[in-house]
Scaffold this active site. Sequence first.
Site, PDB file in Angstrom:
ATOM      1  N   THR A  38       0.831  -1.112   0.000  1.00 27.21           N
ATOM      2  CA  THR A  38       0.005  -0.170   0.052  1.00 27.21           C
ATOM      3  C   THR A  38       0.688   1.146   0.160  1.00 27.21           C
ATOM      4  OG1 THR A  38      -0.096  -0.138   2.248  1.00 27.21           O
ATOM      5  CG2 THR A  38      -1.916  -1.129   1.359  1.00 27.21           C
ATOM      6  N   TRP A  83     -19.163  17.137  10.071  1.00 26.13           N
ATOM      7  CA  TRP A  83     -18.240  16.447   9.009  1.00 26.13           C
ATOM      8  C   TRP A  83     -18.376  17.448   7.645  1.00 26.13           C
ATOM      9  CZ3 TRP A  83     -17.912  10.416   8.570  1.00 26.13           C
ATOM     10  CH2 TRP A  83     -17.415  10.035  10.028  1.00 26.13           C
ATOM     11  N   LYS A 128     -13.559  17.954  10.573  1.00 31.58           N
ATOM     12  CA  LYS A 128     -14.381  17.875  11.360  1.00 31.58           C
ATOM     13  C   LYS A 128     -14.425  19.312  11.929  1.00 31.58           C
ATOM     14  CE  LYS A 128     -13.535  13.209  11.817  1.00 31.58           C
ATOM     15  NZ  LYS A 128     -12.233  12.757  11.359  1.00 31.58           N
TER      16      LYS A 128
END
Length: 546
Positions: free
Chosen positions: A192, A450, A445
């Site tokens: 990854t 959100w 946030k």
Amino acid sequence: MHPQSPLMGQMMNQPLLVSGILEFAARHYGSSEIVSRRVEGDLHRYTMRECHQRARRLANALHALGVRMGERVATLAWNGYRHLEAYYGVSGSGAVLHTMNPRLHAEQLAYICNHAEDQFLMFDVCFLPLVEAFAPHCTTIKGYILMGSAAQMPAHTSIDNLLCYEELINAHSDDFQWPQFDENAACTLCYTSGTTGNPKGVLYSHRSTVLHAYASALPNVLNVSSRDTVMPVVPMFHVNAWGLPYSVPLSGAKMVFPGAALDGKSVYELMESEGVTFSAGVPTVWLGLLNYATEHGLKFSTFRRTVIGGSACPPAMMNTLIDQFGVEVIHGWGMTEMSPLGTTGGLLSKHLKLSREEQRKILQKQGHAIYGVDMKIVDDDGKELPWDGVSYGHLMVRGPWIVARYFKDEGGDVLQDGWFPTGDVSTIDADGFMQITDRSKDVIKSGGEWIGTIDLENIAMAHTAVLQAACIGVPHPKWDERPLLVVVRRPGQTLEREQLLAHFEGKVAKWWLPDDVVFAETLPVGGTGKIQKNRLREQYRQHLLK
Ligand code: AMP
């Protein structure tokens, strides 16, 4: 009635192995062409049949070098025919192909090589200096293979045991039977991108790779057929080029590899000269291509369809491709942990009577799950949320080509009740169309609520003077975090902060409006072409606190 044991089917139990894909392609589509822009600059062309022969020579050569089942062989290479031969020659013989990203730093490459315990490393000639830099730190590699001819071998190098690919495979015959083994055996290994912490390895199996290849070629997914000419712009070191080195041969299409020449001009010219009908890549690549074509007043003569993913496809880019160039855009979503395909965009028949604007809204979603992928969204407590297109939550997935654990159990148990948490936040509508709101690490946030950054970036990028935009949450004394927009202007365009903020009015709720705009020359881009928001957050941490 519940029988004790089921009545078993009586069909052949043939393992799903990637060697079978190339064997099938060579036998049934043997004359399909594979054209590659070599790192040397010239074009190389041959057929699927020749690819199969050379992959078998490579398998013999690897065996002679002592590579055994399950051992890892790494590559550091652009998209090209020799890399394709490695895909099949290595995995097909039972070893594991570990594709490495040459855009990583030497220390990261050494870490990954050692973690994977690679036995051999095959690399394109252009990466010789990079390999010389990290080879002294690799503890398991027995030999290095330069993917070129004898004439390309360096006169002097610090690398011990440097072998020449062409000499190596020419020294072996193509008389090789692909071994048959458990389809759950490891096939390829991909790490990854690891924006936080060390990269983690995802170990795909033959079975997962073949199932992913079958599914990805379906009409609702990439719709690859033997009448296509497919150009994977997405690198073969980025999640196996989204499976195209498998799905294209099994479909019998012609393949065109762009090598290292990924600028707009080179990609355009290769598409035109080879008649490319379908391509795949991240938005940053298409930006270069579209700018080049627009600046020079060019059209595509054969290019009809593209899949864009890896990060959200800006609606402005989708509109340009469809309206200006007549290219169908398939928005795709996935991740390294998912081989990578999870969803693809498209319209259902009931959508065909909708207006152009309504259709675009659907196409801009990341799309519908591919058969084989199951998904759900949950709140912070793990409670499943409704598929109403409005509720958003953590996106969870499961399926036979989705990671169950990382290589060497790095990170421990990753599944939650059998589901893989993607780290993405999304909605799913009643028709099953998923739309990413944000990466959970990127979501802002603000005062307990959100704010999704992708929406704000898409609005910014719809402004004609904006080339690229990234929205990040930066610390704020009152609201915890507030959105900051970092923007690259189009060359020659003037654009001020107030003008851009005015462009947002009426498009989002007032409290979503970015608190500020900063203009930059470029945005930091990571090894797979994605904007590195973590670096921007670091850079602008103090911006609203000053
Ligand atoms: P990687 O494993 O490097 O391919 O990154 C996977 C991540 O890229 C996903 O979890 C998403 O956050 C992001 N991503 C991939 N495709 C898309 C897309 N079409 N729209 C938005 N984000 C995407």
